[in-house]
Design an enzyme around this catalytic site. Structure first.
Site, PDB file in Angstrom:
ATOM      1  N   MET A  90       0.795  -1.222   0.000  1.00 27.17           N
ATOM      2  CA  MET A  90       0.000   0.000   0.000  1.00 27.17           C
ATOM      3  C   MET A  90       0.831   1.276   0.000  1.00 27.17           C
ATOM      4  O   MET A  90       0.306   2.367   0.200  1.00 27.17           O
ATOM      5  CB  MET A  90      -0.961   0.005   1.202  1.00 27.17           C
ATOM      6  CG  MET A  90      -1.953  -1.130   1.190  1.00 27.17           C
ATOM      7  SD  MET A  90      -2.909  -1.155  -0.340  1.00 27.17           S
ATOM      8  CE  MET A  90      -3.224  -2.904  -0.474  1.00 27.17           C
ATOM      9  N   CYS A  91       2.131   1.153  -0.213  1.00 31.23           N
ATOM     10  CA  CYS A  91       2.995   2.335  -0.307  1.00 31.23           C
ATOM     11  C   CYS A  91       2.862   2.982  -1.679  1.00 31.23           C
ATOM     12  O   CYS A  91       2.771   2.301  -2.691  1.00 31.23           O
ATOM     13  CB  CYS A  91       4.458   1.957  -0.099  1.00 31.23           C
ATOM     14  SG  CYS A  91       4.975   1.967   1.596  1.00 31.23           S
ATOM     15  N   HIS A  92       2.905   4.298  -1.686  1.00 37.01           N
ATOM     16  CA  HIS A  92       2.926   5.044  -2.936  1.00 37.01           C
ATOM     17  C   HIS A  92       4.355   5.117  -3.466  1.00 37.01           C
ATOM     18  O   HIS A  92       5.304   5.127  -2.684  1.00 37.01           O
ATOM     19  CB  HIS A  92       2.427   6.473  -2.711  1.00 37.01           C
ATOM     20  CG  HIS A  92       0.986   6.544  -2.353  1.00 37.01           C
ATOM     21  ND1 HIS A  92       0.545   6.371  -1.070  1.00 37.01           N
ATOM     22  CD2 HIS A  92      -0.115   6.752  -3.108  1.00 37.01           C
ATOM     23  CE1 HIS A  92      -0.776   6.486  -1.048  1.00 37.01           C
ATOM     24  NE2 HIS A  92      -1.201   6.706  -2.274  1.00 37.01           N
ATOM     25  N   MET A 126       8.372   4.705   5.640  1.00 36.60           N
ATOM     26  CA  MET A 126       8.509   3.314   5.215  1.00 36.60           C
ATOM     27  C   MET A 126       9.766   3.125   4.380  1.00 36.60           C
ATOM     28  O   MET A 126      10.435   2.092   4.466  1.00 36.60           O
ATOM     29  CB  MET A 126       7.275   2.843   4.444  1.00 36.60           C
ATOM     30  CG  MET A 126       5.995   2.832   5.271  1.00 36.60           C
ATOM     31  SD  MET A 126       6.143   2.060   6.904  1.00 36.60           S
ATOM     32  CE  MET A 126       6.579   0.397   6.473  1.00 36.60           C
ATOM     33  N   GLU A 127      10.112   4.129   3.595  1.00 38.26           N
ATOM     34  CA  GLU A 127      11.344   4.061   2.811  1.00 38.26           C
ATOM     35  C   GLU A 127      12.564   4.054   3.730  1.00 38.26           C
ATOM     36  O   GLU A 127      13.517   3.297   3.502  1.00 38.26           O
ATOM     37  CB  GLU A 127      11.402   5.247   1.830  1.00 38.26           C
ATOM     38  CG  GLU A 127      10.461   5.115   0.655  1.00 38.26           C
ATOM     39  CD  GLU A 127       8.983   5.377   0.968  1.00 38.26           C
ATOM     40  OE1 GLU A 127       8.153   5.129   0.075  1.00 38.26           O
ATOM     41  OE2 GLU A 127       8.646   5.817   2.088  1.00 38.26           O
ATOM     42  N   ASP A 141      24.415 -10.735   5.366  1.00 37.96           N
ATOM     43  CA  ASP A 141      24.804 -11.562   4.225  1.00 37.96           C
ATOM     44  C   ASP A 141      26.310 -11.494   3.974  1.00 37.96           C
ATOM     45  O   ASP A 141      26.937 -12.522   3.684  1.00 37.96           O
ATOM     46  CB  ASP A 141      24.050 -11.120   2.971  1.00 37.96           C
ATOM     47  CG  ASP A 141      24.445 -11.943   1.759  1.00 37.96           C
ATOM     48  OD1 ASP A 141      24.280 -13.183   1.802  1.00 37.96           O
ATOM     49  OD2 ASP A 141      24.943 -11.353   0.783  1.00 37.96           O
TER      50      ASP A 141
END
Length: 174
Positions: A90-92, A126-127, A141
């Protein structure tokens, strides 16, 4: 009631119970931000990966076989910021205007802070979170060969304390 999807309804209105990403039928939806004005926005997130002191030493002396751990993690963090809209449903998709990454290396941990800036209709926290989690996963990793114990496990390796440190929004000057 008009709701800014970047604001926590509990924070702005204790009586609010509106779910911004769910329609009347209960289906998830992307919030329409088209009518909102463009604003300058910044979000900062951080998180920590715990590693053995010998791994930290190998990172700081550039002795990890896969290469420069922090440089690679920085690239991974920036890539994650730019692709957040592809991984969080749901992120733009927003125009990223700047990404800053900062690594704090201590005896048994690396803390990554990611600051993201945009000019647009919705925030960029969110980014910033995506940049932090991916950047820390890249560290894991890169060092997993030296972090494994004799059984191939990672008993002391963990990522934690991932959080949004701050978010800012200011009107554009005309």
């Amino acid at each position: 009631m008009t709701h800014d999807p970047d604001e926590d309804p509990e924070e702005t209105d204790p009586e609010a119970s509106e779910l911004t990403h769910v329609d009347d039928a209960g289906d998830v939806q992307m919030v329409d931000v088209g009518a909102k004005p463009d604003t300058s926005r910044r979000a900062v997130a951080r998180g920590t990966i715990h590693l053995s002191p010998s791994t930290i030493e190998a990172i700081t002396t550039n002795e990890i076989g896969k290469g420069d751990v922090l440089a690679t993690a920085r690239v991974g963090a920036v890539q994650a910021v730019k692709h957040t809209w592809e991984t969080i449903p749901m992120c733009h998709q927003i125009p990223i205007t700047n990404v800053d990454t900062d690594f704090a290396v201590e005896d048994d941990r690396v803390t990554l802070t990611v600051a993201v800036e945009t000019t647009g209709k919705t925030g960029c926290e969110m980014e910033a979170l995506g940049g932090v989690t991916t950047g820390l996963n890249v560290v894991w990793d890169m060092v997993k060969a030296v972090e494994k114990d004799d059984d191939g496990q990672y008993p002391g390796t963990k990522i934690d304390a991932v959080e949004v440190v701050s978010k800012e929004k200011r009107q554009l000057e005309e």
